[in-house]
Design a protein around this motif. Structure first.
Motif, mmCIF file in Angstrom:
data_model
loop_
_atom_site.group_PDB
_atom_site.id
_atom_site.type_symbol
_atom_site.label_atom_id
_atom_site.label_comp_id
_atom_site.label_asym_id
_atom_site.label_seq_id
_atom_site.Cartn_x
_atom_site.Cartn_y
_atom_site.Cartn_z
ATOM 1 N N ASP A 28 0.834 -1.213 0.000
ATOM 2 C CA ASP A 28 0.000 0.000 0.000
ATOM 3 C C ASP A 28 0.864 1.258 0.000
ATOM 4 O O ASP A 28 0.558 2.233 -0.692
ATOM 5 C CB ASP A 28 -0.924 -0.010 1.226
ATOM 6 C CG ASP A 28 -1.975 -1.105 1.155
ATOM 7 O OD1 ASP A 28 -2.232 -1.594 0.045
ATOM 8 O OD2 ASP A 28 -2.523 -1.471 2.222
ATOM 9 N N TRP A 29 1.937 1.229 0.790
ATOM 10 C CA TRP A 29 2.842 2.393 0.843
ATOM 11 C C TRP A 29 3.483 2.627 -0.516
ATOM 12 O O TRP A 29 3.564 3.765 -0.998
ATOM 13 C CB TRP A 29 3.911 2.169 1.911
ATOM 14 C CG TRP A 29 4.839 3.335 2.119
ATOM 15 C CD1 TRP A 29 4.685 4.370 2.997
ATOM 16 C CD2 TRP A 29 6.070 3.591 1.417
ATOM 17 N NE1 TRP A 29 5.740 5.256 2.898
ATOM 18 C CE2 TRP A 29 6.602 4.796 1.935
ATOM 19 C CE3 TRP A 29 6.768 2.931 0.417
ATOM 20 C CZ2 TRP A 29 7.799 5.341 1.476
ATOM 21 C CZ3 TRP A 29 7.954 3.475 -0.048
ATOM 22 C CH2 TRP A 29 8.468 4.650 0.477
ATOM 23 N N CYS A 30 3.947 1.554 -1.157
ATOM 24 C CA CYS A 30 4.570 1.686 -2.467
ATOM 25 C C CYS A 30 3.582 2.194 -3.506
ATOM 26 O O CYS A 30 3.930 2.992 -4.387
ATOM 27 C CB CYS A 30 5.146 0.341 -2.912
ATOM 28 S SG CYS A 30 6.630 -0.165 -2.023
ATOM 29 N N ARG A 45 16.649 2.879 -1.258
ATOM 30 C CA ARG A 45 16.236 4.202 -0.763
ATOM 31 C C ARG A 45 14.756 4.202 -0.379
ATOM 32 O O ARG A 45 14.375 4.730 0.669
ATOM 33 C CB ARG A 45 16.513 5.263 -1.837
ATOM 34 C CG ARG A 45 16.041 6.670 -1.466
ATOM 35 C CD ARG A 45 16.157 7.599 -2.675
ATOM 36 N NE ARG A 45 15.648 8.926 -2.361
ATOM 37 C CZ ARG A 45 16.365 9.921 -1.878
ATOM 38 N NH1 ARG A 45 17.656 9.732 -1.632
ATOM 39 N NH2 ARG A 45 15.825 11.096 -1.628
ATOM 40 N N ALA A 46 13.917 3.586 -1.225
ATOM 41 C CA ALA A 46 12.482 3.547 -0.951
ATOM 42 C C ALA A 46 12.197 2.709 0.296
ATOM 43 O O ALA A 46 11.378 3.090 1.143
ATOM 44 C CB ALA A 46 11.732 2.980 -2.160
ATOM 45 N N PHE A 75 10.513 3.987 3.861
ATOM 46 C CA PHE A 75 9.371 3.341 4.497
ATOM 47 C C PHE A 75 9.696 2.994 5.952
ATOM 48 O O PHE A 75 8.884 3.242 6.861
ATOM 49 C CB PHE A 75 9.008 2.079 3.715
ATOM 50 C CG PHE A 75 7.981 1.208 4.395
ATOM 51 C CD1 PHE A 75 6.638 1.552 4.381
ATOM 52 C CD2 PHE A 75 8.362 0.044 5.049
ATOM 53 C CE1 PHE A 75 5.690 0.752 4.999
ATOM 54 C CE2 PHE A 75 7.417 -0.762 5.674
ATOM 55 C CZ PHE A 75 6.082 -0.404 5.646
ATOM 56 N N LEU A 76 10.872 2.445 6.209
ATOM 57 C CA LEU A 76 11.266 2.084 7.565
ATOM 58 C C LEU A 76 11.429 3.324 8.445
ATOM 59 O O LEU A 76 11.068 3.310 9.626
ATOM 60 C CB LEU A 76 12.572 1.292 7.538
ATOM 61 C CG LEU A 76 12.513 -0.070 6.838
ATOM 62 C CD1 LEU A 76 13.904 -0.702 6.788
ATOM 63 C CD2 LEU A 76 11.535 -1.012 7.536
ATOM 64 N N GLN A 77 11.949 4.412 7.864
ATOM 65 C CA GLN A 77 12.130 5.630 8.640
ATOM 66 C C GLN A 77 10.793 6.208 9.079
ATOM 67 O O GLN A 77 10.655 6.698 10.210
ATOM 68 C CB GLN A 77 12.903 6.664 7.815
ATOM 69 C CG GLN A 77 13.192 7.973 8.541
ATOM 70 C CD GLN A 77 14.063 7.791 9.758
ATOM 71 O OE1 GLN A 77 14.944 6.936 9.777
ATOM 72 N NE2 GLN A 77 13.827 8.586 10.801
ATOM 73 N N GLU A 93 9.658 6.894 12.922
ATOM 74 C CA GLU A 93 9.121 8.172 13.394
ATOM 75 C C GLU A 93 7.728 8.017 13.997
ATOM 76 O O GLU A 93 7.296 8.875 14.772
ATOM 77 C CB GLU A 93 9.097 9.175 12.228
ATOM 78 C CG GLU A 93 10.506 9.582 11.765
ATOM 79 C CD GLU A 93 10.499 10.416 10.498
ATOM 80 O OE1 GLU A 93 9.384 10.618 9.937
ATOM 81 O OE2 GLU A 93 11.582 10.850 10.063
ATOM 82 N N ARG A 94 7.046 6.923 13.640
ATOM 83 C CA ARG A 94 5.752 6.626 14.269
ATOM 84 C C ARG A 94 5.964 5.830 15.553
ATOM 85 O O ARG A 94 5.016 5.328 16.141
ATOM 86 C CB ARG A 94 4.849 5.825 13.320
ATOM 87 C CG ARG A 94 4.436 6.552 12.063
ATOM 88 C CD ARG A 94 3.202 5.907 11.438
ATOM 89 N NE ARG A 94 3.329 4.468 11.305
ATOM 90 C CZ ARG A 94 3.859 3.839 10.263
ATOM 91 N NH1 ARG A 94 4.352 4.553 9.259
ATOM 92 N NH2 ARG A 94 3.930 2.528 10.229
#
Length: 310
Positions: free
Chosen positions: A54-56, A69-70, A74-76, A80-81
């Motif tokens: 879904d994120w992609c 990089r992508a 996503f992990l970053q 942050e959440r």
């Protein structure tokens, strides 16, 4: 009530690398290879992979072949959440199971991914779980007195909690192993004059630790002899407690699982592993209350408390 098994969720939109590798193999072989991961792990990986898909989709990236990089972006966002490093590690494992190899190796072994997870752990070090300690001698002493005795007239809740605790202590088994015991005649056998009891797991049961030989899951508990010096020790006999428990629950049980719910709408139905762990902690807490002790407390880690201290 014991939770029913759920069907596995397959990853959506994008097939994994396994689909190509296993596509030409016989179905029985595919099932065996797929079983290398536990059903719960497969469900978890499917959930994490679908979230990544879904994120992609929202970032116009191909989830199977997107750049490092992508994936790191996503992990970053997850970091942050305030997702824990262990949760991020599960995301990496789930994505790596479906993502194309990078520089000839799995995504999870890429140097930048490894360093990112290491940095996440350093920024968010795990906090040690605080598990309340308890005094076994104090608890055993309390089990020989009210409200646990006389056991023949004790409330079914008290009988259930005491029986589970004594069986757990005598068998040195995990809650999951206790959950697998059954009252079926092939699984439960009392000796003459209740001198001992043999407990076997239900057919098809697989222990949590697969390296444990199945034959070692059979439990043979000997009855405690009545000592003239201290007859109260008989109150700690797991065979006696189990005999009384089986007789008391015979008329109300609707399941052949050994331990069943003692009240409410689920009365007589199979009890879940989580609830059984609560019974063990409840027995310890009641023992402290009976002894006038207040320092024992119940926390969120009830299941871990039961498994670790038993």
């Amino acid at each position: 009530m014991a939770p029913a098994s759920r069907p596995l969720e397959t990853p959506c939109l994008v097939p994994g690398r396994d689909a190509e590798v296993l596509g030409d193999l016989p179905p029985a072989v595919v099932d065996t290879i797929t079983s290398a991961r536990a059903p719960s792990t497969r469900r978890l990986y499917a959930l994490k992979w679908n979230l990544f898909v879904d994120w992609c989709s929202s970032h116009e990236e191909n989830p199977r072949s997107c750049s490092i990089r992508a994936v790191l972006s996503f992990l970053q966002e997850g970091l942050e959440r305030r997702l824990s490093p262990s949760t991020l590690k599960v995301y990496v494992a789930a994505i790596a199971a479906h993502h194309d190899a990078v520089d000839g190796k799995s995504l999870g072994k890429h140097d930048l991914i490894v360093r990112f997870l290491r940095g996440a752990r350093r920024l968010n070090p795990p906090r040690p779980l605080s598990i309340p300690s308890w005094d076994l001698s104090l608890v055993l002493s309390a089990l020989q007195r009210p409200p646990f005795e006389p056991l023949q007239t004790a409330e079914l809740k008290i009988l259930s909690c005491k029986t589970v605790l004594l069986v757990a202590l005598a068998s040195i088994k995990r809650v999951g192993d206790l959950h697998a015991f059954s009252v079926d005649e092939s699984c439960l056998e009392f000796g003459p004059d209740n001198s001992h009891v043999i407990l076997r797991p239900r057919p098809g049961y697989v222990p949590k630790v697969h390296t444990t030989p199945f034959r070692d899951q059979v439990v043979n508990l000997q009855a405690l002899p009545s000592e003239e010096a201290d007859p109260a020790l008989a109150f700690l006999c797991p065979v006696r407690a189990l005999r009384l428990y089986v007789d008391r629950t015979q008329s109300l049980r609707t399941s052949d699982q050994l331990f069943v719910c003692y009240g409410g709408q689920q009365k007589g139905k199979a009890v879940s592993k989580q609830r059984m762990a609560h019974w063990i902690v409840d027995a310890i807490a009641l023992a402290y209350e009976a002894q006038g002790e207040c320092r024992f407390f119940l926390g969120a880690g009830t299941r871990r408390l039961a498994d670790r201290h038993l």
